[in-house]
Design a protein around this motif. Structure first.
Motif, PDB file in Angstrom:
ATOM      1  N   SER A  53      -4.906   3.182  -2.037  1.00  0.00           N
ATOM      2  CA  SER A  53      -4.560   4.311  -1.180  1.00  0.00           C
ATOM      3  C   SER A  53      -3.094   4.230  -0.809  1.00  0.00           C
ATOM      4  O   SER A  53      -2.601   3.175  -0.397  1.00  0.00           O
ATOM      5  N   TRP A  91      -5.104  -0.476   1.245  1.00  0.00           N
ATOM      6  CA  TRP A  91      -3.878   0.239   1.581  1.00  0.00           C
ATOM      7  C   TRP A  91      -2.701  -0.437   0.882  1.00  0.00           C
ATOM      8  O   TRP A  91      -2.337  -1.568   1.211  1.00  0.00           O
ATOM      9  N   VAL A 142     -10.293  -1.476   6.251  1.00  0.00           N
ATOM     10  CA  VAL A 142      -8.936  -1.387   5.703  1.00  0.00           C
ATOM     11  C   VAL A 142      -8.513  -2.780   5.258  1.00  0.00           C
ATOM     12  O   VAL A 142      -8.443  -3.705   6.079  1.00  0.00           O
TER      13      VAL A 142
END
Length: 360
Positions: A53, A91, A142
């Motif tokens: 991402s 991330w 995350v």
């Protein structure tokens, strides 16, 4: 009366009686469409673990944002994560400029800030168990990474410090110690140290020589965070069948991107790549990588993270069993995280880490 008899006895026109009765044309096949309810039900049991991402970089460019209410300036926010059935996100860190270590530290700080700002939707995770725990509590986990190798500053000490701050994946390509000719001695030491830390080795964009050396040196499975099948699309980051087969044989994972330049312009193109990787590397070696918020075009139907149910519906229509879909969405990412952690524990039992900070 004779005239009537002549009429009844008159021969039929040539070919009139020996032709079979015409059969009605079969109706055209009714196109089937994936059942969205079925896809949503599956994702409720096996959510998406998205392998790449770009949200972090996108947020750095915005003066203000609200991920809880919905944010039109990005392709990822909490309502769309829930609608798309996403349970975990890696991330990525984006490194640019002359201060790669500083840039990495600033972005890790931003990760913590964003997660703290949305505690009802996000939870920072550093392991497979923390990822599963976040999912169990209704949060999207995350995980930090991948980061380009330059973030480590060609230093084992910096690599260890970044891991302590939460970095869990490093992309090896684009360095002097992981180039077209493969890993040099320092590169091999980096891979061994990543094994000891429990950090995932990302081979996206790596040369075939580097990939072969990683398979030989690493005790943990490697991953491709954003590579599709080169046999279907010749993007330079896509993986040839030889690499996919070796990745599958070594327990690694190829995360197929929802990126039009790497797969194609349609959702079915992404499904084609998933089919191909599953066939070559095996169902235990294929996963998903949205590449949302990376300034890249996405296939039609996969414009943001809410599109995952449509992709899963397409795979259901293609006959993917639930066992394979469960591995694709969630299980394979969990497996490689656990494998990296197991390798790290085993390495700690074998001896102490290097105390210096060797460089190239």
């Amino acid at each position: 009366m004779a005239e009537l008899q002549d009429h009844i006895s008159a021969p039929a026109e040539a070919g009139e009686l020996d032709q079979p009765a015409p059969h009605p044309a079969p109706p055209p096949p009714v196109p089937t469409t994936p059942d969205p309810a079925q896809a949503h039900e599956l994702l409720a049991r096996h959510p998406i673990a998205d392998g790449y991402s770009g949200l972090l970089q996108a947020l750095r460019t915005l003066p203000w944002y609200d991920l809880e209410l919905g944010e039109s300036a990005v392709e990822t926010d909490l309502p769309r994560l829930r609608a798309g059935g996403t349970g975990a996100l890696l991330w990525a860190l984006h490194i640019a400029g002359e201060r790669p270590v500083t840039s990495a530290l600033e972005q890790i700080d931003l990760v913590n800030h964003v997660v703290d700002r949305y505690p009802e939707g996000l939870r920072l995770a550093r392991s497979a168990s923390e990822t599963a725990d976040a999912r169990a509590h209704g949060r999207t986990a995350v995980l930090i990474g991948p980061a380009p190798a330059e973030a480590a500053g060609d230093s084992l000490g910096t690599l260890r410090a970044l891991h302590a701050l939460g970095l869990r994946a490093l992309t090896l390509s684009g360095t002097a110690w992981a180039c077209d000719t493969g890993l040099n001695r320092f590169g091999e030491e980096i891979v061994r140290e990543m094994n000891r830390l429990g950090m995932l080795v990302d081979l996206t964009g790596a040369s075939p020589a580097t990939a072969r050396q990683v398979f030989a040196v690493s005790k943990a499975p490697a991953i491709l965070t954003r590579s599709a099948a080169q046999a279907l699309n010749h993007h330079p980051d896509n993986a040839p069948d030889e690499l996919l087969a070796a990745l599958g044989a070594s327990g690694g994972l190829c995360l197929v991107p929802c990126s039009a330049d790497r797969t194609g312009p349609a959702l079915r193109d992404v499904a084609d790549h998933l089919d191909h990787v599953r066939e070559i590397a095996g169902p235990g070696a294929v996963g998903l990588s949205g590449m949302f918020d990376t300034a890249t075009a996405h296939p039609e139907g996969l414009e943001d993270v809410s599109g995952y149910p449509a992709l899963i519906g397409e795979l259901i229509e293609r006959g993917w069993p639930e066992t394979d879909l469960a591995q694709l969405t969630w299980g394979n990412v969990q497996r490689v995280l656990r494998a990296a952690e197991f390798t790290a524990r085993a390495a700690h039992h074998r001896g102490t880490p290097p105390t210096g900070s060797p460089r190239i």
